[in-house]
Design an enzyme around this catalytic site. Structure first.
Site, PDB file in Angstrom:
ATOM      1  N   ASN A 144      -6.549   1.501  -0.368  1.00  0.00           N
ATOM      2  CA  ASN A 144      -5.867   1.559  -1.669  1.00  0.00           C
ATOM      3  C   ASN A 144      -6.531   0.634  -2.695  1.00  0.00           C
ATOM      4  O   ASN A 144      -5.917   0.261  -3.689  1.00  0.00           O
ATOM      5  CB  ASN A 144      -4.407   1.126  -1.544  1.00  0.00           C
ATOM      6  N   THR A 156       0.826  -1.213   0.000  1.00  0.00           N
ATOM      7  CA  THR A 156       0.000   0.000   0.000  1.00  0.00           C
ATOM      8  C   THR A 156       0.856   1.258   0.000  1.00  0.00           C
ATOM      9  O   THR A 156       2.044   1.224   0.317  1.00  0.00           O
ATOM     10  CB  THR A 156      -0.927   0.048   1.236  1.00  0.00           C
ATOM     11  N   CYS A 157       0.217   2.392  -0.330  1.00  0.00           N
ATOM     12  CA  CYS A 157       0.923   3.674  -0.384  1.00  0.00           C
ATOM     13  C   CYS A 157       0.915   4.342   0.978  1.00  0.00           C
ATOM     14  O   CYS A 157       0.584   5.519   1.103  1.00  0.00           O
ATOM     15  CB  CYS A 157       0.256   4.581  -1.406  1.00  0.00           C
ATOM     16  N   ASP A 158       1.226   3.594   2.011  1.00  0.00           N
ATOM     17  CA  ASP A 158       1.318   4.158   3.350  1.00  0.00           C
ATOM     18  C   ASP A 158       2.685   3.760   3.881  1.00  0.00           C
ATOM     19  O   ASP A 158       3.027   2.572   3.868  1.00  0.00           O
ATOM     20  CB  ASP A 158       0.206   3.587   4.239  1.00  0.00           C
TER      21      ASP A 158
END
Ligand code: PLP
Length: 377
Positions: A367, A324-326
């Site tokens: 996401n 994920t983009c975290d």
């Protein structure tokens, strides 16, 4: 771990995307091991560890009881065949309307740890049995439960006396020594505290009958763990030491120890890269991470065994991360994880010991990633 049934299932069904596969035979073995290790204790499976209907049905058929933390969990246990007398509402933090709903469903055993909660239970579930949770220090646990639940033993006395005065049945004391508890003696101090509360209540004419010894039984990740039998011996010794000839009824509430080793997650390597030409650790990105079910890698607390198709090859420490983009979605970085140098994009890896606390921790669509799919075989 990856049993032959799980390996065969993955080879023939080839499910797309990351998924958990749980082998019910292992759950059945674990149940048998707990029953043998503590033959005088009733088993209340902690539903939150893995509430898959197949698991609840199996355990219900084997005679397990259920520790539930919400009305939804109570309904799941009942749907699996458990009658209300086999269910405890073990959360010390409940809405009064949820207590009322549980009472309507016939549940009559509730956890409390404050006089404020006792008042809710007395109003919404008149005449119910209550046990008071006492704090433990959580030492020796790899996933400690901190100070969120329980009160000091001196306060437990007041809580139970108050419960009895409001028409509830003061039934006993509970505690949880912390999850993934690898010290077989960790129950001793809490059992001593329970005995202290029993004696104090007896002096006030209230006879307690139940010690709920909670969960905490570990599953094997990278390090060996003591056997269920070793826990049974130690806990029995503590009960004898602190209760002597006045043995109480006892309950255990295994969650992780019941299902952890029954599940394996299949995942795929999405990217292998470095942050600079001289970066000493490669970064391995999987299609599952903290938000896809591996939340217990928080603070790198739980280190799962990971097997790859290239396990014979030379290994080097890697940073392991989710998709994920975290930026919090990194599994192991402080202590990099050794993986084969040849591991490459598209390889499938098995993350073992993932039967507990994975599906329920996975986000619904962060996401756009699907929640962790589970197959129970
Ligand atoms: C979570 C929980 C358990 C299960 O703990 P494990 O460490 O997974 O065995 C048992 N009892 C209560 C009250 C819990 O909250």
């Amino acid at each position: 771990m990856a049993t032959q049934r799980i390996i065969d299932f993955l080879a023939t069904r080839r499910p797309a995307g990351p998924c958990l596969v749980v082998d019910l035979d292992v759950v059945e073995e674990n149940f048998g091991a707990f029953r043998k290790a503590l033959p005088d204790s009733s088993i209340y499976y902690a539903v939150k560890a893995n509430p898959a209907p197949e698991i609840l049905r199996l355990l219900s058929a084997l005679g397990s009881n259920f520790d539930c933390a919400s009305v939804a969990e109570i309904e799941m246990a009942m749907d699996a065949g458990a009658t209300c007398d086999r269910i405890s509402y073990g959360n010390t933090i409940k809405k009064e309307r949820d207590v009322a709903r549980a009472h309507d469903l016939g549940v009559s055993l509730f956890a409390v740890d404050s006089v404020e909660e006792v008042e809710k239970v007395a109003r919404a579930a008149p005449g119910a049995r209550v046990f008071c949770r006492v704090l433990t220090n959580g030492e020796g646990a790899e996933w400690p439960l901190s100070r969120k639940f329980g009160c000091v033993p001196a306060m437990a006395i007041d809580v139970l006396v108050y419960a009895q005065s409001l028409g509830l049945v003061a039934t006993g004391v509970s505690f949880h020594v912390g999850s993934q508890q690898c010290d077989t003696n960790a129950w001793d101090a809490a059992i001593a505290d329970a005995s202290f509360v029993f004696q104090a209540l007896a002096e006030k004419g209230i006879v307690l009958t139940l010690v709920n010894m909670g969960g905490g039984f570990p599953t094997r990740y990278l390090k060996d763990i003591p056997t269920a039998e070793a826990y049974g011996r130690s806990i029995h010794g503590s009960l004898v030491r602190h209760f002597g000839n006045h043995m109480p009824e006892t309950i255990i509430e295994p969650g992780r120890g019941m299902v952890g080793n029954a599940g394996v997650i299949k995942a795929e390597v999405v990217l292998v890269s470095r942050k600079s030409a001289s970066d000493e650790n490669r970064w391995i990105f999987l299609d599952i991470g903290k938000f896809g079910g591996l939340a217990e890698t928080m603070d790198e607390a739980i280190r799962y065994p990971i097997t790859t198709p290239r396990d014979g090859d030379a290994m080097e420490p890697c940073v392991l991360a989710g998709p994920t983009c975290d930026s919090a979605d990194v599994l192991y970085e402080k202590k990099p994880y050794p993986l084969p140098i040849t591991l490459t994009i598209g390889d499938e890896v098995l993350i073992e010991g993932t039967g507990a606390y994975t599906t329920t921790y996975s986000a619904v669509a962060f996401n756009g990633f699907e929640p962790l799919r589970a197959y129970v075989i």
